[in-house]
Design an enzyme around this catalytic site. Structure first.
Site, mmCIF file in Angstrom:
data_model
loop_
_atom_site.group_PDB
_atom_site.id
_atom_site.type_symbol
_atom_site.label_atom_id
_atom_site.label_comp_id
_atom_site.label_asym_id
_atom_site.label_seq_id
_atom_site.Cartn_x
_atom_site.Cartn_y
_atom_site.Cartn_z
ATOM 1 N N ASN A 135 -32.391 41.725 -8.438
ATOM 2 C CA ASN A 135 -31.728 40.964 -7.361
ATOM 3 C C ASN A 135 -30.545 41.794 -6.847
ATOM 4 O O ASN A 135 -29.568 41.992 -7.557
ATOM 5 C CB ASN A 135 -31.252 39.626 -7.944
ATOM 6 N N CYS B 252 -26.292 36.058 -0.998
ATOM 7 C CA CYS B 252 -27.660 36.545 -0.762
ATOM 8 C C CYS B 252 -28.275 36.107 0.574
ATOM 9 O O CYS B 252 -29.385 36.531 0.907
ATOM 10 C CB CYS B 252 -28.556 36.118 -1.915
ATOM 11 N N HIS C 201 -35.500 36.195 -0.173
ATOM 12 C CA HIS C 201 -34.524 36.812 -1.078
ATOM 13 C C HIS C 201 -35.198 37.049 -2.431
ATOM 14 O O HIS C 201 -35.957 36.220 -2.915
ATOM 15 C CB HIS C 201 -33.317 35.882 -1.223
#
Ligand code: UT7
Length: 351
Positions: A308, A136, A278
């Site tokens: 996500n 990420c 993120h």
């Protein structure tokens, strides 16, 4: 005499090139693009396959729905859609791209890289292609790589793509992970400029700590545990995650590296027009926001719609701010990433 003249003029040319080489080159973000698949999967949809509820997922994560790729869509397909949009927004011809960098943890196949599939699908030939795996934090690592390669005068127009089909490595029987993830891709075209005024990359900070590599891991299919009937039956080809430990680390690490980059540039988070972290969990984003002391209006949250999406989450968020006219020329943005590894990174960008 002719020879003397030739040497003289060639020396002059050399001096000119030498001067150019010494002058600093800067990096401009020319265009941003993103893509999410069409299929929407809501929390209620998930409550039909695992023991969960819309209420639990919204309260603990902020997620309402996520996009899931079609079974015949690969990571490179998602990346190509995002790349085409970024190049269109950059008004750059595909042939002007001289390097493709791809941040992904769900490559189309284990070998070769996803970048080469992206290259072919874009109709490009011969330019170098490179994948990197930092989960990420892909945007921040990619920006640092692209910036270094452009500043060194080796490349001029880099296509940076971050994309993942996380649904392919999600255990749809594990309620503690399957509710979190979605599929998507984001792309940025970064180009060389000699004009400091146009510079988009103010600074980047990166880090990693392999001691926490087991906190989020896909255990089998590599050299440690090659694929076998046993690894498949033990569901070791799916992501395993220690949610609570990761949560704690994410808040601490993203807060620390955001503060580090602000401090070393003599800035505060309030000097930023936006903070884009993120998108792992709304509660993590809000805890980082509180630590940095910025108001909620300055923090971009897209997790409710997409979940996500790994490295593309920051680019999807940036793209949505640009599309909504919130990021304009001159806007300053702090982006912060955190992911498997553990890896982390922060970048201050100027648009
Ligand atoms: O991209 C970076 C990587 N990922 C992350 O950064 C994720 C970070 N972690 C998180 O976002 C959170 O830890 C989660 C959302 C994964 C979990 O939230 P939590 O508040 O930390 O919950 P928990 O793991 O402490 O579990 C609390 C309870 C447990 O039940 P008991 O033991 O209290 O009876 C779980 O079994 O919630 C239960 N639970 C669920 N209940 C309903 C776990 N998942 C679910 C679920 N639906 N989907």
């Amino acid at each position: 005499m002719r020879l003397k003249k030739l040497i003289f003029s060639s020396n002059r040319k050399h001096k000119k090139i030498g001067k150019m080489k010494n002058s600093k080159r800067f990096v401009k973000i020319l265009g941003v693009g993103s893509y999410v698949p069409e299929k929407v999967v809501t929390n209620d949809d998930l409550s039909k396959i695992v023991d969960t509820s819309d209420e639990w997922i919204r309260a603990r994560t902020g997620i309402r729905e996520r996009r899931i790729a079609a079974s015949d869509q690969t990571t490179s397909d998602l990346c190509v859609c995002a790349a085409r949009k970024a190049m269109e927004n950059a008004s750059i011809a595909v042939d002007d791209i001289d390097l493709i960098l791809t941040g992904t943890i769900t490559s189309d196949v284990v070998l070769p890289s996803t970048s080469v599939f992206i290259q072919t699908k874009l109709g490009l030939k011969n330019i170098p292609c490179l994948d990197y795996n930092v989960a990420c934090s892909g945007l921040q690592y990619g920006i640092e790589l692209a910036r270094s390669l452009i500043e060194s005068r080796r490349y001029k127009n880099i296509l940076l793509v971050c994309g993942d089909k996380l649904s392919a490595i999600t255990d749809w029987e594990d309620r503690s992970t399957c509710i979190l993830f979605g599929d998507g891709a984001g792309a940025i075209v970064l180009s060389a400029t000699e004009n400091e005024e146009e510079n988009s990359i103010i600074d980047v900070v990166l880090g990693a700590n392999g001691e926490h590599s087991e906190l989020i891991i896909l255990p089998a299919g590599g050299s440690r545990e090659p694929a076998s009937e046993k690894t498949v039956s033990e569901r070791k080809h799916f992501m395993k995650m220690s949610g609570r430990d990761l949560f704690r680390e994410a808040v601490k690490i993203m807060g620390n590296c955001a503060q580090e980059i602000l401090d070393r540039n003599g800035m505060s988070a309030n000097d930023m027009d936006f903070v884009v972290t993120h998108q792992a969990n709304w509660r993590i984003i809000d805890a980082v926001r509180e630590r940095l002391g910025v108001s909620p209006e300055k923090v971009c949250v897209t997790i409710e719609k997409y979940g996500n999406t790994s490295a593309s989450s920051c680019i999807i968020a940036l793209d949505s701010l640009i599309k909504n006219g919130k990021i304009v020329r001159g806007s300053k943005v702090l982006t912060v990433g955190f992911g498997a590894g553990l890896t982390w990174g922060a970048a201050i960008l100027k648009f």
